[in-house]
Design an enzyme around this catalytic site. Structure first.
Site, PDB file in Angstrom:
ATOM      1  N   LYS A   1      37.307  45.811  35.242  1.00  0.00           N
ATOM      2  CA  LYS A   1      37.926  45.401  36.485  1.00  0.00           C
ATOM      3  C   LYS A   1      38.497  46.852  37.156  1.00  0.00           C
ATOM      4  CE  LYS A   1      38.054  40.973  35.373  1.00  0.00           C
ATOM      5  NZ  LYS A   1      37.377  39.908  36.213  1.00  0.00           N
TER       6      LYS A   1
HETATM    7  C1  PLP Z   1      37.865  38.693  35.103  1.00  0.00           C
HETATM    8  C2  PLP Z   1      38.396  37.351  36.064  1.00  0.00           C
HETATM    9  C3  PLP Z   1      39.096  36.478  35.233  1.00  0.00           C
HETATM   10  C4  PLP Z   1      39.268  36.323  33.785  1.00  0.00           C
HETATM   11  O1  PLP Z   1      39.814  37.455  33.153  1.00  0.00           O
HETATM   12  P1  PLP Z   1      39.468  37.744  31.776  1.00  0.00           P
HETATM   13  O2  PLP Z   1      40.362  38.931  31.227  1.00  0.00           O
HETATM   14  O3  PLP Z   1      37.815  38.082  31.242  1.00  0.00           O
HETATM   15  O4  PLP Z   1      39.825  36.690  30.754  1.00  0.00           O
HETATM   16  C5  PLP Z   1      39.918  35.730  36.093  1.00  0.00           C
HETATM   17  N1  PLP Z   1      39.685  35.372  37.319  1.00  0.00           N
HETATM   18  C6  PLP Z   1      39.101  36.213  38.137  1.00  0.00           C
HETATM   19  C7  PLP Z   1      38.977  36.144  39.516  1.00  0.00           C
HETATM   20  C8  PLP Z   1      38.143  37.399  37.467  1.00  0.00           C
HETATM   21  O5  PLP Z   1      37.457  38.155  38.155  1.00  0.00           O
END
Ligand code: PLP
Length: 385
Positions: free
Chosen positions: A188
């Protein structure tokens, strides 16, 4: 010589700030305190300030951030939660986990985010929350969504997992709805070196409730107040690493925007549909997603040329067998069409200008060749989804 440009490369980021990371990691190890201590508190304070939110509660990951937000709002069996189907299954997982029913609405073709008209049409007396996703780093239309939500008195949970630092009319992601949910999955815009997440809010009571829910629903040690609690804590090591990285996030997001501007420039007349930054605020380009008619062929050719790409996401949530029972009868035409055409090009702050040029040049060449070659029966299967 084939190129070798990866879709992502976290090692480049960590090499650049390695000395600061090593110090932060050593400090946590030496402290002897690893769960819910000073590093988590410091990060929560810094991230709340970054988001211009009053409170931030660190949790274990983005999915549980969404689930705890729903639980904190009291969403449960018999309730409906309106969300989108083009942002993978995270939202649906959490809605089903609390016993509620996901109601999928279509997205706007240009922004790839929740279509406000579709949202309003889907509201029923059972709607208990609205969960838009700020996809690819671009915020959903928060003017329209908040106007509708306020008119019906329904809380909004912003899925900010791809939008750390994005803004809408000067307001950061995570500061507009009742709750904002972040993921710090390594890839991210702000990523841990493991799992991590956070919930932001301006509501003191909701913040306190999330604080309890992330730790078994405890009011104090061993005394449970809330049902629906989890073990969903951000740990000290990840928090310390995130605090180091948060200092770099504005520059990293600026670099992502600069890369997107270069791509947009270099691909302007390539015969593709390119992402645009909204006039209402800052896009943070978690992903740079183009649309190509012959997407699968373009992706295969780019792979042959040594360029990594990905698809976010290939199968909409309402088309996944597990969630098909919740699919709207008339389908989601825009969501489905976009899923066949989208392609994510390499996008991370450490990508060099030369690499951006090489990717763009190769994409142009691949698309040009594809348009020149008449398609034959034999090629059909390759282009089918
Ligand atoms: C990555 C992501 C999530 C989930 O996050 P995790 O930490 O992997 O559980 C939720 N929503 C979106 C839009 C994402 O890109």
């Amino acid at each position: 010589m084939p190129l070798n440009i990866p879709f992502g490369d976290l090692k480049r980021q960590h090499d650049a700030i390695r000395a600061d990371l090593d110090i932060a990691i050593a400090r946590v190890l030496d402290s002897g305190w690893y769960i819910l201590g000073p590093s988590v508190s410091a990060f929560e304070e810094a991230f709340a300030a970054f988001c211009n939110a009053r409170f931030c509660v660190g949790v274990a990951n983005g999915t549980e951030a969404l689930q705890l937000a729903l639980t904190a709002l009291g969403v449960g069996p018999g309730d409906e939660v309106i969300t989108v189907a083009n942002a993978s299954v995270y939202q649906a997982i959490t809605i089903v986990a609390v016993g509620a029913r996901p109601v999928f609405v279509d997205v706007d073709e240009r922004s790839h985010t929740m279509d406000p008209a579709a949202l309003e049409a889907a509201i029923t007396p059972h709607t208990r929350a609205i969960m838009p996703v700020h996809l690819y780093g671009r915020m959903a239309d928060m003017d329209a969504i908040m106007m509708i939500a306020d008119r019906y008195g329904i809380p909004v949970i912003e899925d900010c997992a791809q939008a750390h630092g994005a803004t809408w009319r000067g307001r950061p992601a995570g500061s507009i709805g009742a709750l904002g949910c972040f993921s710090f999955y390594p890839t991210k815009n702000l990523g841990a070196v493991g799992d991590g997440g956070a919930v932001t809010t301006n509501d003191a009571a909701l913040a306190e409730k999330i604080r309890r829910l992330r730790q078994y629903g405890w009011e104090r040690k061993y005394y449970t107040r809330d049902a629906g609690g989890l073990n969903s804590r951000l740990d000290e090591l990840q928090a310390a690493i995130l605090s180091v990285k948060l200092r770099h996030l504005p520059a990293w997001n600026a670099r992502r925007r600069a890369i997107a501007a270069m791509y947009n420039d270099l691909l302007a007349d390539a015969g593709l549909i390119l992402p645009e930054a909204p006039p209402e605020g800052d896009h943070v380009f978690h992903l740079y997603v183009i649309r190509a008619a012959e997407r699968d062929v373009v992706q295969a050719r780019l792979r042959e040329q040594g360029i990594g790409t990905d698809i976010h996401y290939p199968l909409p949530t309402h088309r996944q067998p597990v969630y098909a029972p919740f699919a709207p009868r008339e389908g989601l035409p825009t969501t489905e069409r976009l899923a066949r055409e989208i392609l994510s090009l390499p996008m991370f702050p450490e990508l060099t200008d030369d690499e951006v040029h090489a990717v763009a040049e190769t994409v142009r060449e691949v698309v040009r060749t594809e348009n020149r070659e008449p398609r034959t029966e034999n090629q059909e299967p390759r282009t089918k989804n």
